[in-house]
Write an enzyme that holds these catalytic residues in place. Structure first.
Site, PDB file in Angstrom:
ATOM      1  N   HIS A 291      -6.476  -1.077   8.142  1.00  0.00           N
ATOM      2  CA  HIS A 291      -5.330  -0.069   8.374  1.00  0.00           C
ATOM      3  C   HIS A 291      -5.052   0.060   9.798  1.00  0.00           C
ATOM      4  CE1 HIS A 291      -6.362   2.277   4.266  1.00  0.00           C
ATOM      5  NE2 HIS A 291      -7.478   1.799   4.549  1.00  0.00           N
TER       6      HIS A 291
ATOM      7  N   GLN B  39     -13.357   3.832   0.364  1.00  0.00           N
ATOM      8  CA  GLN B  39     -12.466   2.650  -0.043  1.00  0.00           C
ATOM      9  C   GLN B  39     -12.104   2.552  -1.615  1.00  0.00           C
ATOM     10  OE1 GLN B  39     -15.013  -0.983   0.253  1.00  0.00           O
ATOM     11  NE2 GLN B  39     -13.172  -2.232   0.190  1.00  0.00           N
TER      12      GLN B  39
ATOM     13  N   HIS C  74      -9.579  -4.496   3.788  1.00  0.00           N
ATOM     14  CA  HIS C  74      -8.147  -4.434   4.472  1.00  0.00           C
ATOM     15  C   HIS C  74      -8.451  -3.547   5.751  1.00  0.00           C
ATOM     16  CE1 HIS C  74      -8.975  -1.606   1.293  1.00  0.00           C
ATOM     17  NE2 HIS C  74      -8.418  -0.626   2.043  1.00  0.00           N
TER      18      HIS C  74
ATOM     19  N   ASP D 215       1.657  -0.012   3.670  1.00  0.00           N
ATOM     20  CA  ASP D 215       0.935   0.867   2.849  1.00  0.00           C
ATOM     21  C   ASP D 215       1.561   1.776   1.993  1.00  0.00           C
ATOM     22  OD1 ASP D 215      -0.653   2.920   1.998  1.00  0.00           O
ATOM     23  OD2 ASP D 215      -2.452   1.988   3.153  1.00  0.00           O
ATOM     24  N   ILE D 216       1.636   1.657   0.639  1.00  0.00           N
ATOM     25  CA  ILE D 216       2.707   2.608  -0.169  1.00  0.00           C
ATOM     26  C   ILE D 216       2.454   3.712  -0.015  1.00  0.00           C
ATOM     27  CG2 ILE D 216       1.252   2.411  -2.406  1.00  0.00           C
ATOM     28  CD1 ILE D 216       3.541   1.207  -3.779  1.00  0.00           C
TER      29      ILE D 216
HETATM   30  P1  AMP Z   1      -8.751   2.110   1.012  1.00  0.00           P
HETATM   31  O1  AMP Z   1      -8.894   3.397   0.372  1.00  0.00           O
HETATM   32  O2  AMP Z   1      -9.364   1.849   2.555  1.00  0.00           O
HETATM   33  O3  AMP Z   1      -9.276   0.967  -0.076  1.00  0.00           O
HETATM   34  O4  AMP Z   1      -7.156   1.615   1.242  1.00  0.00           O
HETATM   35  C1  AMP Z   1      -6.324   1.199   0.514  1.00  0.00           C
HETATM   36  C2  AMP Z   1      -4.995   1.592   0.764  1.00  0.00           C
HETATM   37  O5  AMP Z   1      -4.192   0.768   0.032  1.00  0.00           O
HETATM   38  C3  AMP Z   1      -4.581   3.143   0.658  1.00  0.00           C
HETATM   39  O6  AMP Z   1      -4.168   3.522   1.940  1.00  0.00           O
HETATM   40  C4  AMP Z   1      -3.309   3.059  -0.308  1.00  0.00           C
HETATM   41  O7  AMP Z   1      -2.438   3.841  -0.027  1.00  0.00           O
HETATM   42  C5  AMP Z   1      -3.030   1.478  -0.255  1.00  0.00           C
HETATM   43  N1  AMP Z   1      -2.307   1.079  -1.454  1.00  0.00           N
HETATM   44  C6  AMP Z   1      -2.766   1.350  -2.811  1.00  0.00           C
HETATM   45  N2  AMP Z   1      -1.892   0.507  -3.565  1.00  0.00           N
HETATM   46  C7  AMP Z   1      -1.073  -0.259  -2.871  1.00  0.00           C
HETATM   47  C8  AMP Z   1      -0.112  -0.971  -3.166  1.00  0.00           C
HETATM   48  N3  AMP Z   1       0.301  -1.530  -4.302  1.00  0.00           N
HETATM   49  N4  AMP Z   1       0.846  -1.570  -2.126  1.00  0.00           N
HETATM   50  C9  AMP Z   1       0.397  -0.974  -0.740  1.00  0.00           C
HETATM   51  N5  AMP Z   1      -0.455  -0.273  -0.423  1.00  0.00           N
HETATM   52  C10 AMP Z   1      -1.234   0.286  -1.392  1.00  0.00           C
END
Ligand code: AMP
Length: 148
Positions: A108, A100, A106, A37-38
């Site tokens: 976590h 979300q 996804h 996760d970034i």
């Molecule tokens: P959610 O809010 O449950 O949809 O989680 C989305 C997750 O994706 C969050 O924890 C973000 O930090 C992560 N995220 C967003 N963009 C990226 C990316 N380019 N690469 C990896 N993780 C990401």
């Protein structure tokens, strides 16, 4: 995003799956991809996604959600070991009302240490060198554990 919204081919994870955006992969098989996760909520925060387009828990095919859980179950112990974590959370959000932010399902996996709070959700972008180093450590642990 509404729970019954059609799949958006241009969401960030679809781009990652197509190779249009980079990610730090820690594990991959035919049906799933796991990557760092970034904006981690703790060091070692990993996401597991199905390769098939799936927006949320209401619309994902059973075989895809099973594949995501299988990968989560397979790699969580190695993530825990690599990070020296005392515990870990497995979290999955459905719909913007639930927090979300990316409309591709996804899971976590968030390592936890006693007495240390998690960071804000999807807020602070990690240092890329640090994220790469943690990703390499986790990938190496997963690969060692799976070949043991
Ligand atoms: P959610 O809010 O449950 O949809 O989680 C989305 C997750 O994706 C969050 O924890 C973000 O930090 C992560 N995220 C967003 N963009 C990226 C990316 N380019 N690469 C990896 N993780 C990401």
């Amino acid at each position: 995003m509404h729970l019954d919204e059609a799949y958006d081919d241009n969401n960030i994870f679809a781009k990652i799956l197509r190779g249009d955006l980079p990610c730090f992969t820690v594990y991959e098989d035919e049906q799933t991809l796991a990557f760092m996760d970034i904006m981690p909520q703790s060091p070692g925060h990993v996401l597991v996604i199905p390769k098939n387009p799936s927006t949320n828990m209401l619309t994902i095919a059973e075989e895809d959600v099973v594949a995501v859980m299988r990968t989560t179950h397979k790699i969580a112990p190695s993530i825990r070991k690599a990070m020296g974590a005392e515990g870990f959370m497995v979290v999955q959000l459905n719909g913007s009302e639930a927090g979300q932010t990316v409309p591709h399902l996804h899971m976590h996996i968030v390592p936890r240490q006693g007495g240390i709070d998690i960071g804000f959700h999807a807020r602070d972008v990690a240092d890329m060198d640090e994220l790469a180093a943690i990703g390499e450590k986790i990938a190496a642990q997963i690969s060692a554990d799976l070949s043991a």
